[in-house]
Enzyme design. Structure first.
Site, PDB file in Angstrom:
ATOM      1  N   HIS A 107       0.826  -1.208   0.000  1.00 53.74           N
ATOM      2  CA  HIS A 107       0.000   0.000   0.000  1.00 53.74           C
ATOM      3  C   HIS A 107       0.863   1.261   0.000  1.00 53.74           C
ATOM      4  O   HIS A 107       0.671   2.164  -0.825  1.00 53.74           O
ATOM      5  CB  HIS A 107      -0.920  -0.010   1.216  1.00 53.74           C
ATOM      6  CG  HIS A 107      -1.840   1.171   1.273  1.00 53.74           C
ATOM      7  ND1 HIS A 107      -3.097   1.169   0.722  1.00 53.74           N
ATOM      8  CD2 HIS A 107      -1.675   2.413   1.825  1.00 53.74           C
ATOM      9  CE1 HIS A 107      -3.673   2.337   0.919  1.00 53.74           C
ATOM     10  NE2 HIS A 107      -2.836   3.117   1.593  1.00 53.74           N
ATOM     11  N   GLU A 108       1.804   1.309   0.915  1.00 55.82           N
ATOM     12  CA  GLU A 108       2.644   2.509   1.013  1.00 55.82           C
ATOM     13  C   GLU A 108       3.581   2.640  -0.187  1.00 55.82           C
ATOM     14  O   GLU A 108       3.913   3.753  -0.603  1.00 55.82           O
ATOM     15  CB  GLU A 108       3.450   2.481   2.314  1.00 55.82           C
ATOM     16  CG  GLU A 108       2.608   2.389   3.584  1.00 55.82           C
ATOM     17  CD  GLU A 108       1.516   3.445   3.667  1.00 55.82           C
ATOM     18  OE1 GLU A 108       1.659   4.518   3.036  1.00 55.82           O
ATOM     19  OE2 GLU A 108       0.504   3.197   4.337  1.00 55.82           O
ATOM     20  N   HIS A 111       1.910   4.651  -2.939  1.00 52.01           N
ATOM     21  CA  HIS A 111       2.071   6.101  -2.765  1.00 52.01           C
ATOM     22  C   HIS A 111       3.487   6.539  -3.128  1.00 52.01           C
ATOM     23  O   HIS A 111       3.690   7.516  -3.845  1.00 52.01           O
ATOM     24  CB  HIS A 111       1.812   6.489  -1.303  1.00 52.01           C
ATOM     25  CG  HIS A 111       0.417   6.242  -0.835  1.00 52.01           C
ATOM     26  ND1 HIS A 111      -0.689   6.744  -1.479  1.00 52.01           N
ATOM     27  CD2 HIS A 111      -0.056   5.549   0.239  1.00 52.01           C
ATOM     28  CE1 HIS A 111      -1.787   6.372  -0.826  1.00 52.01           C
ATOM     29  NE2 HIS A 111      -1.430   5.645   0.215  1.00 52.01           N
TER      30      HIS A 111
END
Length: 452
Positions: A107-108, A111
């Site tokens: 997920h990170e 980004h």
């Protein structure tokens, strides 16, 4: 990361999904059922005798227990209720932690890569929140592992007073066009969706998808020592085909409950069980003991009478057909269960759990059948994606909502103090709730309860 995850069917358990309305895809395997809904073990019942000033894109890790998933053949049936989580098998716990950590990192990384590939300055990449446990620096980015495993975040130096980057630098996230910022913030969700599909694809290719074949009756997977059931002749592996005048000649999700009701209503009264054992049909009278609450108990675990096998694709077309149907089935189930949670939030609020409970679920899945980790990981990814897109402070959807407000105002941003107040209040609430859940779920672990 807020997770709406399988709950185990012993009243408050985490591993089985209850009240799922996901359509079932059978791939022409009738009377077997192919699961296009989240993988879980079949429902069973137990009746026994006993931050900083920089901008950031973050994901918080909480759990709503309100989904249903099926899992392949279980080696043993154990109750993993929130009032008694069990971390008996260290290896399965490590596997669950690894899955959860990988999902947070994916997920990170979404980004991070969306910002990095656009040349946007990034200052931090963290797994967890709070005090730093370990860190290193590379290319002006601080990578860290933090004390509270409630998710993670990617930090941007936009409003960091210690940053040497000029405030009007075009490569600061806040100075980029709206589309660039939307892409960075939404990439975490996109990464989890893509990862979920890849997990399903790998499962289809190398493991196959679980197919459940249902049979009449209720299975007795465990009989407790010194119980009424053992005393009167019930054995592990028996199939209950009837109770008193109630014949179980069909299959269905409510059969276990119906048998349980008869037992509970018959303390110290003989109950006639019609049993299938080794190809023979027997009749056994069992007298339930009386519980402290006045209900009957016989000391067995009950589950639907099902068998599991694997459906494997025969060609490339079936690989993508199976993967697509399974992926959309899982997605439907996750979205629908979250909808039910929020529509009945007053009843569901007490069922929110944190990362300890998530790890416990994963450990139980790994302990029962390691193949179930594929579905466990896919469900976590989809939950994280769906929840984080909600327009709530501290979630990706909250940041997107602020950008949409800016777009609606013709490019005029909200005052910085207001934005920071909104986001920091959300992060504070998530941290407080997360710490509370960590403490509560930890105290509910079996070995902790034994120590206390």
């Amino acid at each position: 990361m807020i997770i709406n995850l399988p709950s185990s069917s012993s009243s408050h358990s985490l591993l089985r999904f209850i009240n799922s309305k996901t359509p079932i895809t059978d791939f022409s395997l009738k009377p077997k059922t192919h699961f296009s809904k989240p993988l879980s073990s079949s429902p069973c019942s137990r009746f026994s005798t006993s931050s900083n000033n920089s901008s950031s894109s973050s994901s918080s890790l909480l759990l709503f227990k309100n989904t249903r998933f099926r899992q392949g053949t279980r080696k043993k049936f154990t109750t993993l209720a929130i009032n008694g989580l069990d971390f008996e098998n260290a290896q399965s716990v490590v596997e669950a932690v690894a899955v959860l950590t990988a999902i947070i990192i994916v997920h990170e990384s979404g980004h991070f890569l969306a910002a990095y590939l656009q040349g946007i300055h990034v200052s931090k990449f963290a797994v967890g929140f709070g005090p730093i446990l370990a860190k290193f620096n590379s290319n002006n980015v601080e990578y860290s592992i933090r004390a509270f495993p409630l998710g993670g975040f990617v930090g941007f130096p936009d409003n960091d007073p210690d940053s040497d980057i000029p405030v009007d630098d075009v490569n600061l996230l806040k100075n980029r066009p709206i589309f660039d910022r939307v892409l960075v913030i939404s990439s975490g969700v996109i990464a989890n969706i893509v990862f979920a599909y890849l997990i399903v694809l790998v499962q289809v290719l190398y493991v196959g998808l679980p197919v459940q074949e249902s049979f009449p009756g209720v299975l007795v997977p465990e009989v407790r020592p010194f119980s009424a059931a053992l005393r009167d002749g019930l054995l592990t592996g028996d199939v209950i085909l009837g109770v008193n005048d109630f014949e179980i000649s069909k299959t269905g999700p409510n059969l276990v409950t119906e048998v349980v009701d008869v037992i509970r209503k018959s303390p110290n009264k003989k109950v006639l069980f019609k049993i299938g054992r080794g190809g023979e049909n027997l009749q056994i009278n069992v007298t339930p003991d009386e519980s402290t609450d006045g209900t009957g108990r016989i000391g067995v675990q009950l589950s639907p009478n099902v068998k599991f096998s694997k459906a494997r694709p025969k060609n490339v077309f079936e690989v993508f057909t199976y993967s697509g149907r399974e992926f959309w089935g899982l997605t439907y189930n996750v979205v629908d269960s979250l909808r039910q949670t929020f529509m009945n939030f007053s009843q569901s609020a007490s069922k929110v759990s944190g990362p300890v409970a998530i790890i416990a679920v994963g450990a139980e899945v790994a302990r029962s059948n390691s193949d179930g980790l594929y579905q466990f990981a896919a469900i976590l990814n989809l939950n994280l994606a769906v929840i984080n897109i909600l327009p709530l402070p501290a979630l990706d959807g909250g940041s997107l909502a602020l950008i949409l407000v800016e777009a609606a105002r013709g490019g005029r941003k909200l005052p910085l103090e207001l934005e920071q107040t909104i986001m920091s209040s959300g992060i504070t609430l998530v941290l407080i709730l997360g710490v509370y859940l960590l403490v509560r779920d930890t105290l509910n672990l079996e070995f902790i309860k034994d120590l206390l």
